[in-house]
Design an enzyme around this catalytic site. Structure first.
Site, PDB file in Angstrom:
ATOM      1  N   ASP A 661       0.836  -1.206   0.000  1.00 11.02           N
ATOM      2  CA  ASP A 661       0.000   0.000   0.000  1.00 11.02           C
ATOM      3  C   ASP A 661       0.869   1.253   0.000  1.00 11.02           C
ATOM      4  O   ASP A 661       0.618   2.206  -0.743  1.00 11.02           O
ATOM      5  CB  ASP A 661      -0.912  -0.010   1.226  1.00 11.02           C
ATOM      6  CG  ASP A 661      -1.841   1.205   1.258  1.00 11.02           C
ATOM      7  OD1 ASP A 661      -2.631   1.362   0.302  1.00 11.02           O
ATOM      8  OD2 ASP A 661      -1.750   1.998   2.215  1.00 11.02           O
ATOM      9  N   LYS A 665       1.280   4.181  -3.009  1.00 10.83           N
ATOM     10  CA  LYS A 665       1.185   5.616  -2.742  1.00 10.83           C
ATOM     11  C   LYS A 665       2.429   6.354  -3.220  1.00 10.83           C
ATOM     12  O   LYS A 665       2.354   7.442  -3.786  1.00 10.83           O
ATOM     13  CB  LYS A 665       0.973   5.854  -1.245  1.00 10.83           C
ATOM     14  CG  LYS A 665      -0.384   5.387  -0.736  1.00 10.83           C
ATOM     15  CD  LYS A 665      -0.500   5.537   0.781  1.00 10.83           C
ATOM     16  CE  LYS A 665      -1.866   5.069   1.277  1.00 10.83           C
ATOM     17  NZ  LYS A 665      -1.978   5.156   2.754  1.00 10.83           N
TER      18      LYS A 665
END
Length: 803
Positions: A661, A665
């Protein structure tokens, strides 16, 4: 004297007829001098034409005729129309025998609509002690022989009217509108809006104080209220403005109605028979404030296109075109002419388009042979929107609003006065176009129609935030947020008027399975403007819908990171589609939840600032985990379990701990700097030991204690006064095609900006050439459904301001 004119809907059986009688009675008993002009009652004119066509086709018409007679006699104690019904029956029988009829016969038949109406009203008034008499304009208005659209002979008509009214002042004259007669006493009709024309002629001849036109609406509106819910009533207009409205299609008026009133400066008031409280719209010679007054629409029109390179520079072409149209009695409402490649576009009534096409093809037959003309065609699927009072100084606002909504005018025409602009629009788009332009011009709340995909923690919170704030935003910002669709992977709830707080129950009751095409089609079918699609899913599959949504007029907002981290080729394809369709894609919550991170980076990059490095704690979950572990004397498994219990982690905590994750990003920020990295190039330190990466989530949670030794060793090896932080870092020469992207666990001084982080906050350090060693620091709550939803909400408002 005042001239009162009542339209067909006002005179229909029931409430309308009662209101008409009440209005006349009130003025009579108030001793007001009035003359009443009436249209045919209800749908009488259309019904008579249908009967005529049935007779022509030798189709049985008697039962329909009986129904017609029953309607016309409703409320009367006796049949006062025996003579009129007998004449009509004979006319229908004659047409049935001949199998055809002329315009002359048609006029004679449809004239009975007004004759029956006027006799009915006069009779009814007399039965209620109001002195009234039937006045047949065939004895007063004399016309030429142009059956169907006759023109009054002014001199004789005016004298007839003056003489008649001088001798008949003791009663209310109930006058037939729409009809007259030629010098041979043959019945004629005055064409479109003929009853209003009759009333305005009487007002002129009799020097009336005011012409009061009673309809079924409160006056003239900024647009047709049946098409634009936000249309507003116009209090005052000048004759010039009213004439423009009439010319460009406003149904209440007709240009020829205005002229007799202008000559004598007689005010015209548009009133509502059904709403006596409304003061209507007053039209006078006084000039009102400049500005856009109204939008009008012409339908049942066609666009004739004549194109030919060989005609460039040739004289007499226009004359040939208009001679053909004149010979075929075809009027042109809009002309658009090109010069670089010779071409002319002409807008005509659709019932004349075939005749125009045939005539022009015959006229330019030789030019086709010499290839001077290569195409003459007709487009019957158009409509014309006219902006009355619009000049070119701020027309770009309306035009840009259309383009944003994927509506491209076929052609644009500006009048000689420079005060009116007409747009030829595809017929299936004109309702939406009308609403878009109206919302842009008249300062009513701009309606933004939102489709929300995904209603889990973030999506559901967002829906409730929008519903709770909608009224306040409309009041303060003039923006009406309308959620017309809520969908999950299986069901969709659609409501053009807006979804309310019971949406969960309503969605549960919907049938399963839908496609994105259904949502797109629904928006088109209901002419919804200013469309936004919001992706609150985490679905890789749903991202494939972004392109069709953008191609069909939707701006995009997403908390889903997938679209920005897919392969670079697909990433660029989406950007190209967005650019080609002039659609926006906002995703501020992709990194930092509600923090203004992506916008800041975009602005710095766009301004030419050389960003040299970005470093930060990207995950609120991992921020909490290592903040607590570093500052407390607890085992790593205990802190992780607390995070799980508080709902900070994903259901499977490994989705947080594997670093993917954070990697996504970081990649998103890299691509904002136009770097072409792929996700596979992000170096990610996976926080899960190899032996714990397989199996299901519950098995992993049972083995959390196996993490303790690993992370205690890392913690113990730090320098004094240092803390652990799991960061993402973008570095390298960021002016090249690719940068270095790392996701890793590091130890930093507790007094540093990264080290001073608390709770589940995120922090980002942006290093630039101008700022040197002092980074721009953005810090705050970087996780949580409420924060993320509020960030998406911010994107919605940001997007509406851009529009």
């Amino acid at each position: 004297m005042k001239i009162l004119k009542f339209g067909g809907k006002s005179l229909a059986n029931g409430e309308g007829l009662q209101k008409v009688i009440q209005t006349i009675a009130q003025k009579y008993f108030n001793n007001e001098a009035i003359t009443v002009v009436v249209s045919a009652r209800g749908n009488a004119t259309d019904e008579l034409l249908i009967l005529l066509k049935k007779a022509q086709a030798n189709i049985e018409f008697k039962s329909d005729f009986e129904q017609f007679k029953t309607y016309q006699l409703e409320g009367l104690k006796a049949n006062i129309f025996e003579e009129e019904f007998l004449i009509l029956h004979k006319l229908f029988e004659g047409v049935s025998l001949l199998g055809d009829y002329s315009e002359k016969i048609s006029d004679q038949v449809i004239a009975f609509g007004e004759i029956l109406s006027a006799k009915y009203i006069a009779h009814f008034l007399n039965e209620n002690s109001i002195k009234a008499q039937f006045t047949d304009t065939r004895q007063l208005i004399k016309t030429d022989d142009n059956f169907g659209d006759a023109q009054p002979l002014e001199g004789i008509s005016k004298q007839n009217v003056i003489t008649y009214f001088e001798n008949n002042q003791d009663k209310i004259n109930i006058v037939t509108g729409f009809i007259g007669s030629n010098l041979h006493n043959e019945t004629t009709t005055l064409g479109r809006n003929g009853s209003n024309y009759t009333a305005s002629l009487l007002a002129n001849y009799l020097d009336a104080e005011e012409f009061q036109n009673y309809t079924n609406v409160d006056g003239i509106f900024t647009a047709n209220p049946d098409l634009v819910a936000d249309a507003k009533k116009i209090e005052r207009l000048s004759f010039n403005e009213a004439n423009e409205l009439a010319t460009f299609g406003t149904q209440i008026l007709h240009a020829k109605t205005i002229i007799p009133l202008v000559e004598k400066n007689i005010p015209l008031r548009i009133l509502n028979t059904f709403n006596t409280e409304s003061n209507g719209t007053l039209i006078t010679s006084e000039q009102t404030n400049e500005g856009i007054k109204s939008l009008s629409v012409l339908t049942n029109v066609s666009l004739i296109n004549l194109e030919g390179r060989g005609l460039l520079g040739k004289t007499g072409v226009d004359a040939r075109i208009f001679r053909v149209l004149a010979e075929n009695d075809i009027s042109v409402s809009i002309i658009s002419q090109g010069s670089s490649e010779r071409g002319i576009g002409l807008v005509v009534n659709s019932d004349k388009s075939a005749k125009a096409l045939a005539g022009l093809k015959k006229e330019f037959e030789t030019d086709f042979y010499t290839k001077d003309v290569h195409n003459i065609s007709v487009n019957d699927t158009i409509a014309v929107i006219s902006i009355i009072g619009q000049d070119l100084t701020n027309f770009h606002k309306s035009y840009n609003a259309l383009i944003r909504n994927k509506i491209t005018p076929i052609l644009v025409n500006n009048t000689i006065t420079g005060r009116n602009i007409s747009l030829v629009i595809h017929q299936d788009e004109f309702k939406r176009a009308l609403n878009v332009i109206h919302g842009e011009i008249f300062g009513v709340a701009k309606k933004v129609n939102i489709a929300i995909f995904g209603h889990g923690t973030v999506g559901g919170t967002l829906i409730e935030q929008i519903l709770a704030s909608a009224k306040n935003i409309e009041t303060k910002k003039g923006i009406r947020l309308n959620i017309f669709a809520i969908a999950n992977s299986k069901k969709v709830l659609l409501n053009k008027s807006g979804i309310n707080h019971d949406w969960k129950i309503a969605l549960e009751n919907e049938v399963q399975n839908y496609s994105i095409d259904e949502v797109i089609s629904y928006a088109k079918e209901h002419h919804l403007e200013n469309l936004i699609a919001i992706d609150n899913t985490a679905s890789k599959v749903f991202v494939s819908n972004y392109i069709p949504l953008a191609e069909n007029g939707f701006d995009l907002i997403s908390s889903n990171k997938v679209a920005n981290t897919i392969d670079f080729e697909s990433y660029k394809k989406l950007r190209n589609v967005l650019e080609q369709n002039q659609k926006e894609y906002l995703y501020e919550t992709n990194v930092g939840a509600g923090l203004p991170l992506i916008d800041t980076i975009k602005l710095l990059h766009l301004s030419g600032e050389n960003i040299t490095k970005i470093k930060g704690v990207f995950s609120g979950t991992l921020s909490y985990l290592f903040n607590q572990f570093s500052s407390q004397d607890k085992k790593f498994s205990e802190v992780l379990q607390e995070a799980i219990d508080k709902g900070f982690t994903e259901p499977d905590p490994r989705e947080d701990l594997n670093g993917n994750d954070v990697g996504r990003k970081l990649l998103i920020l890299a691509r904002e700097l136009d770097l072409q990295n792929e996700f596979e190039e992000v170096q990610i330190q996976n926080l899960i030991p190899t032996n714990l990466r397989d199996g299901n989530a519950s098995d992993f949670i049972q083995k959390l204690a196996e993490l303790d030794e690993v992370y205690q060793n890392i913690k113990d090896k730090q320098e004094p006064n240092h803390v652990l932080r799991y960061i993402g870092e973008l570095s390298g020469d960021l002016q090249q095609e690719k940068g270095n992207l790392e996701v890793k666990l590091i130890s930093v001084p507790a007094t540093s900006s990264l080290g001073s982080l608390r709770g589940s906050d995120s922090i980002f350090e942006i290093y630039t050439e101008s700022y040197g060693e002092q980074p721009i620091v953005i810090q705050g709550a970087g996780a949580g459904a409420s924060v993320t939803a509020r960030g998406v909400f911010g994107d919605i408002l940001r997007l509406t301001n851009k529009n």
